[in-house]
Design a protein around this motif. Structure first.
Motif, mmCIF file in Angstrom:
data_model
loop_
_atom_site.group_PDB
_atom_site.id
_atom_site.type_symbol
_atom_site.label_atom_id
_atom_site.label_comp_id
_atom_site.label_asym_id
_atom_site.label_seq_id
_atom_site.Cartn_x
_atom_site.Cartn_y
_atom_site.Cartn_z
ATOM 1 N N VAL A 118 32.207 -85.334 119.903
ATOM 2 C CA VAL A 118 32.726 -84.108 119.288
ATOM 3 C C VAL A 118 32.665 -82.955 120.278
ATOM 4 O O VAL A 118 33.629 -82.192 120.442
ATOM 5 C CB VAL A 118 31.931 -83.789 118.007
ATOM 6 C CG1 VAL A 118 32.419 -82.473 117.398
ATOM 7 C CG2 VAL A 118 32.064 -84.924 117.000
ATOM 8 N N ASN A 119 31.515 -82.801 120.949
ATOM 9 C CA ASN A 119 31.400 -81.731 121.945
ATOM 10 C C ASN A 119 32.404 -81.917 123.084
ATOM 11 O O ASN A 119 32.959 -80.945 123.600
ATOM 12 C CB ASN A 119 29.979 -81.696 122.499
ATOM 13 C CG ASN A 119 28.950 -81.335 121.446
ATOM 14 O OD1 ASN A 119 29.251 -80.635 120.485
ATOM 15 N ND2 ASN A 119 27.725 -81.833 121.615
ATOM 16 N N GLN A 120 32.624 -83.148 123.455
ATOM 17 C CA GLN A 120 33.557 -83.401 124.539
ATOM 18 C C GLN A 120 34.992 -83.090 124.129
ATOM 19 O O GLN A 120 35.788 -82.607 124.945
ATOM 20 C CB GLN A 120 33.449 -84.861 125.002
ATOM 21 C CG GLN A 120 34.237 -85.176 126.244
ATOM 22 C CD GLN A 120 33.840 -84.321 127.426
ATOM 23 O OE1 GLN A 120 32.684 -83.945 127.566
ATOM 24 N NE2 GLN A 120 34.806 -84.002 128.278
ATOM 25 N N VAL A 124 37.538 -80.531 126.037
ATOM 26 C CA VAL A 124 38.900 -80.868 126.439
ATOM 27 C C VAL A 124 39.883 -79.810 125.952
ATOM 28 O O VAL A 124 40.793 -79.392 126.686
ATOM 29 C CB VAL A 124 39.284 -82.260 125.899
ATOM 30 C CG1 VAL A 124 40.769 -82.537 126.102
ATOM 31 C CG2 VAL A 124 38.476 -83.340 126.612
ATOM 32 N N GLN A 125 39.718 -79.332 124.729
ATOM 33 C CA GLN A 125 40.615 -78.296 124.202
ATOM 34 C C GLN A 125 40.486 -77.001 125.005
ATOM 35 O O GLN A 125 41.498 -76.360 125.334
ATOM 36 C CB GLN A 125 40.307 -78.049 122.726
ATOM 37 C CG GLN A 125 40.637 -79.240 121.827
ATOM 38 C CD GLN A 125 40.245 -79.007 120.384
ATOM 39 O OE1 GLN A 125 39.659 -77.966 120.056
ATOM 40 N NE2 GLN A 125 40.541 -79.973 119.524
ATOM 41 N N TYR A 131 44.038 -74.387 131.309
ATOM 42 C CA TYR A 131 45.097 -74.914 132.182
ATOM 43 C C TYR A 131 46.448 -74.278 131.848
ATOM 44 O O TYR A 131 47.207 -73.903 132.759
ATOM 45 C CB TYR A 131 45.174 -76.434 132.031
ATOM 46 C CG TYR A 131 46.396 -77.033 132.662
ATOM 47 C CD1 TYR A 131 46.540 -77.074 134.041
ATOM 48 C CD2 TYR A 131 47.431 -77.545 131.869
ATOM 49 C CE1 TYR A 131 47.676 -77.610 134.625
ATOM 50 C CE2 TYR A 131 48.559 -78.092 132.450
ATOM 51 C CZ TYR A 131 48.686 -78.121 133.827
ATOM 52 O OH TYR A 131 49.811 -78.647 134.402
ATOM 53 N N VAL A 132 46.751 -74.131 130.561
ATOM 54 C CA VAL A 132 48.015 -73.499 130.170
ATOM 55 C C VAL A 132 48.057 -72.054 130.664
ATOM 56 O O VAL A 132 49.075 -71.581 131.191
ATOM 57 C CB VAL A 132 48.201 -73.574 128.646
ATOM 58 C CG1 VAL A 132 49.417 -72.761 128.218
ATOM 59 C CG2 VAL A 132 48.362 -75.019 128.200
ATOM 60 N N GLY A 133 46.946 -71.298 130.489
ATOM 61 C CA GLY A 133 46.889 -69.928 130.981
ATOM 62 C C GLY A 133 47.088 -69.848 132.483
ATOM 63 O O GLY A 133 47.805 -68.978 132.991
ATOM 64 N N ALA A 134 46.458 -70.746 133.212
ATOM 65 C CA ALA A 134 46.607 -70.753 134.668
ATOM 66 C C ALA A 134 48.025 -71.100 135.080
ATOM 67 O O ALA A 134 48.567 -70.550 136.047
ATOM 68 C CB ALA A 134 45.621 -71.747 135.282
ATOM 69 N N ARG A 135 48.667 -71.993 134.334
ATOM 70 C CA ARG A 135 50.055 -72.363 134.658
ATOM 71 C C ARG A 135 51.008 -71.188 134.443
ATOM 72 O O ARG A 135 51.867 -70.903 135.288
ATOM 73 C CB ARG A 135 50.463 -73.549 133.796
ATOM 74 C CG ARG A 135 51.847 -74.091 134.108
ATOM 75 C CD ARG A 135 52.162 -75.239 133.180
ATOM 76 N NE ARG A 135 52.154 -74.786 131.785
ATOM 77 C CZ ARG A 135 52.170 -75.621 130.743
ATOM 78 N NH1 ARG A 135 52.192 -76.929 130.945
ATOM 79 N NH2 ARG A 135 52.159 -75.157 129.512
ATOM 80 N N GLU A 136 50.856 -70.458 133.310
ATOM 81 C CA GLU A 136 51.715 -69.311 133.053
ATOM 82 C C GLU A 136 51.430 -68.185 134.046
ATOM 83 O O GLU A 136 52.356 -67.506 134.517
ATOM 84 C CB GLU A 136 51.508 -68.821 131.609
ATOM 85 C CG GLU A 136 51.919 -69.825 130.547
ATOM 86 C CD GLU A 136 53.387 -70.232 130.685
ATOM 87 O OE1 GLU A 136 54.218 -69.359 131.030
ATOM 88 O OE2 GLU A 136 53.694 -71.411 130.456
ATOM 89 N N LEU A 285 40.673 -80.138 133.524
ATOM 90 C CA LEU A 285 41.214 -80.781 132.325
ATOM 91 C C LEU A 285 41.222 -82.297 132.478
ATOM 92 O O LEU A 285 40.847 -83.035 131.552
ATOM 93 C CB LEU A 285 42.628 -80.257 132.067
ATOM 94 C CG LEU A 285 43.380 -80.900 130.903
ATOM 95 C CD1 LEU A 285 42.626 -80.685 129.596
ATOM 96 C CD2 LEU A 285 44.802 -80.357 130.815
ATOM 97 N N GLY A 286 41.630 -82.782 133.679
ATOM 98 C CA GLY A 286 41.609 -84.227 133.901
ATOM 99 C C GLY A 286 40.210 -84.799 133.823
ATOM 100 O O GLY A 286 40.002 -85.881 133.254
#
Length: 603
Positions: A118-120, A124-125, A131-136, A285-286
């Protein structure tokens, strides 16, 4: 003056001196040793009737290596615990059960992993959002950087155009305008000067008034001043204004160029930083996803299912722990990662696993025929062959005893082995060679003199050493290739030859240690009128097993291992000459006691 009662005066050189007493004691010890050596040597050459002997025989001789072993399936599938760390067994199928493919074999406690899962998932989320923030942000930085670079390039182009426009357009125009003003001023001066001349003439002729003359004079002066101003303006433009304007415009071009370079570098740095942050977020993320997948896989591996049909055998039943004291598997017991839990035989064929001592490795090889007797199947002989010999010694045995080197050997059993069961104890006899007709003597009858195999043969009423050709032995009988003939009598207890005693300490040491090695082997009873000597197969001629409990029999010989013998050899070589002599005397006394006991037993 000495007033001590009964004092004995000591004179120089008398018996009261310590040095004299030590010399006398040493002399007595030397005499005793010499006398004992002569007596022992004479005893070795004494009559043949009081010595145990063996009559050289010629007959069938089998050379073999016999070891204890355990019956195991030849091919099996090993199911291991793949959970990290230590895990508790919640369920395990009973040993010996017949399972089908897909049946549950065992289940391990994975409660802690489920909590971590559950913690993991949360990790991941969070990593996905980062990752999405860094991509934008990377796309924004690229867009803004391109805009800044384009603006800087435009400013740089404008600065260059302004410089070119001034040099090629504005400055020439200003020069022309100044020159035009000068020309116009010159024409004005010329006309004013002409008017002033005529005004003077007309004034003298009384055609003009004084005021009109003054007006023309003023006009002429003004025209000259305008000319001077026009010339000065051209000089100012050429010498000062033009140079300053060019310098300012060139400085603007240079500043715009440097600003463009700064903006390009800053844009590149911002893009690299944003890209690095994007890569880091993607890697994180990976990593979090890999950890999540690993936890999910670990939870799945907590339940192990049968990959095929077969009979369940616990790993603790196939082979115990390194100390041989692992308790059988059960529910509630903890198991470590990578530990073998269950074995599933893949075929119905069996093998015997034995450990062969390094001293017997030169005798055996892959493919040798083998005879196997199983304790649980009395009277049944099973046949097979050596299938594999380990290239390195058994690590567990080396760990428990560094001086013990044994090699795991697999003996493949012929046929299916329907009556065999996993874990049965057996005795494996590896047939090295068989001679239908061969000369042989007991192994304890062979000693080494000057490094050569030697036996003591009865010649002319005395025991004489004779070098012989020595083949292999089966720990009971040694194959004699040359030097003896059938019917000759050899001494079972070779004496310590005088040549060995006087030649060198090392040859004597080797002979004594050889005696210790011979004491480790099975020794037949003392030969007598009613004694049945053992045959090459280890049985007496009347079919009974030769006794081994005598003074030089099997019972005592098995108390000394080859490793202990080697240790005694090394210890003996490191002894001082005095300690060696003391040990030789003890060895001779023990041999004498063995002879006496043997004679009493034969009587």
């Amino acid at each position: 003056m000495n007033t001590t009662p009964n004092a004995v005066p000591r004179t120089p050189g008398g018996f009261g001196q310590p040095s004299v007493r030590i010399a006398l004691i040493a002399l007595v010890i030397v005499l005793i040793l010499v006398t004992a050596g002569l007596m022992l040597f004479k005893g070795g050459e004494g009559g043949q009737t009081d010595q145990p002997v063996f009559i050289v025989e010629k007959g069938p001789l089998t050379i073999s290596v016999s070891e204890s072993g355990t019956i195991q399936p030849r091919e099996r599938l090993v199911i291991k615990n793949e959970l990290e760390g230590r895990s508790t067994i919640l369920f395990i199928v009973p040993e010996g059960s017949e399972v089908k493919k897909g049946d549950l074999l065992f289940e391990l406690d994975a409660t802690a992993l489920q909590d971590q899962l559950v913690n993991q998932q949360i990790q991941v989320q969070n990593a996905d959002a980062a990752y999405v923030g860094a991509r934008e942000n990377f796309e924004i930085v690229k867009n803004q950087s391109q805009s800044d670079v384009d603006q800087a390039e435009l400013t740089f182009d404008f600065a260059k155009q302004d410089l070119a426009k001034y040099i090629q357009g504005e400055y020439p125009t200003q020069v022309k305008e100044a020159e035009a003003r000068i020309t116009l001023a010159e024409e004005t001066v010329s006309r004013a000067e002409e008017n002033h001349k005529w005004s003077k003439i007309l004034f003298e002729e009384k055609y003009l008034s004084q005021s009109e003359l003054q007006q023309d004079q003023l006009t002429f002066n003004k025209a000259r001043i305008d000319l001077e101003l026009a010339v000065a303006s051209l000089q100012l433009l050429t010498n000062f204004t033009h140079l300053r304007q060019v310098a300012e415009l060139e400085s603007g071009v240079k500043e715009a160029e440097m600003a463009l370079e700064r903006i390009e570098r800053k844009a590149a740095a911002n893009i690299v930083q944003a890209n690095a942050d994007l890569i880091a977020r993607e890697a994180e993320l990976g990593r979090q996803r890999v950890r999540l997948a690993k936890m999910e896989s670990q939870i799945e591996k907590a339940k192990q299912y049968a990959p095929m049909d077969g009979q369940v055998i616990y790993a603790t039943s196939v082979r115990g722990g390194w100390r041989g004291n692992d308790e059988p598997l059960r529910e509630g017991q903890e198991v470590f990662e990578r530990r073998e839990v269950i074995h599933l035989p893949t075929t119905s064929s069996y093998m015997a696993e034995v450990k062969v001592h390094e001293s017997n490795l030169e005798k055996i090889r892959v493919g040798l025929p083998v005879q196997i007797t199983v304790d649980a199947l009395p009277g049944k002989m099973i046949y097979g062959k050596i299938g594999r010999i380990a290239p390195l010694p058994d690590a567990q045995s080396v760990f428990m005893n560094p001086d013990l080197k044994v090699y795991n050997t697999e003996v493949w059993i012929d046929g299916e082995g329907a009556d065999l069961r996993n874990g049965m104890s057996c005795r494996v006899e590896m047939i090295v060679d068989h001679y239908p007709e061969a000369l042989y003597v007991p192994v304890q009858a062979v000693t080494r003199v000057n490094g050569k195999p030697t036996v003591y043969v009865a010649e002319g009423g005395a025991w004489k050493p004779r070098a012989v050709g020595l083949g292999l032995d089966n720990n009971r009988m040694a194959h004699i290739t040359e030097g003896l003939t059938p019917g000759e009598s050899v001494l079972l207890t070779p004496p310590m030859a005088e040549s060995e005693i006087t030649s060198s300490d090392r040859s004597m040491d080797t002979n004594m240690v050889t005696r210790l090695e011979e004491a480790n082997r099975v020794v037949p009873p003392v030969a007598g009128p009613d004694t049945q000597l053992p045959s090459p197969g280890g049985e007496a001629r009347d079919g009974r097993r030769a006794p081994g409990g005598g003074p030089r029999g099997e019972g005592r010989g098995r108390n000394v291992t080859p490793e202990q013998t080697e240790e005694i050899r090394k210890r003996f070589e490191n002894m001082s000459p005095e300690d060696r002599e003391s040990m030789r005397q003890q060895f001779q006394q023990r041999r004498q006691q063995d002879r006496t006991s043997s004679e009493e037993g034969s009587n």
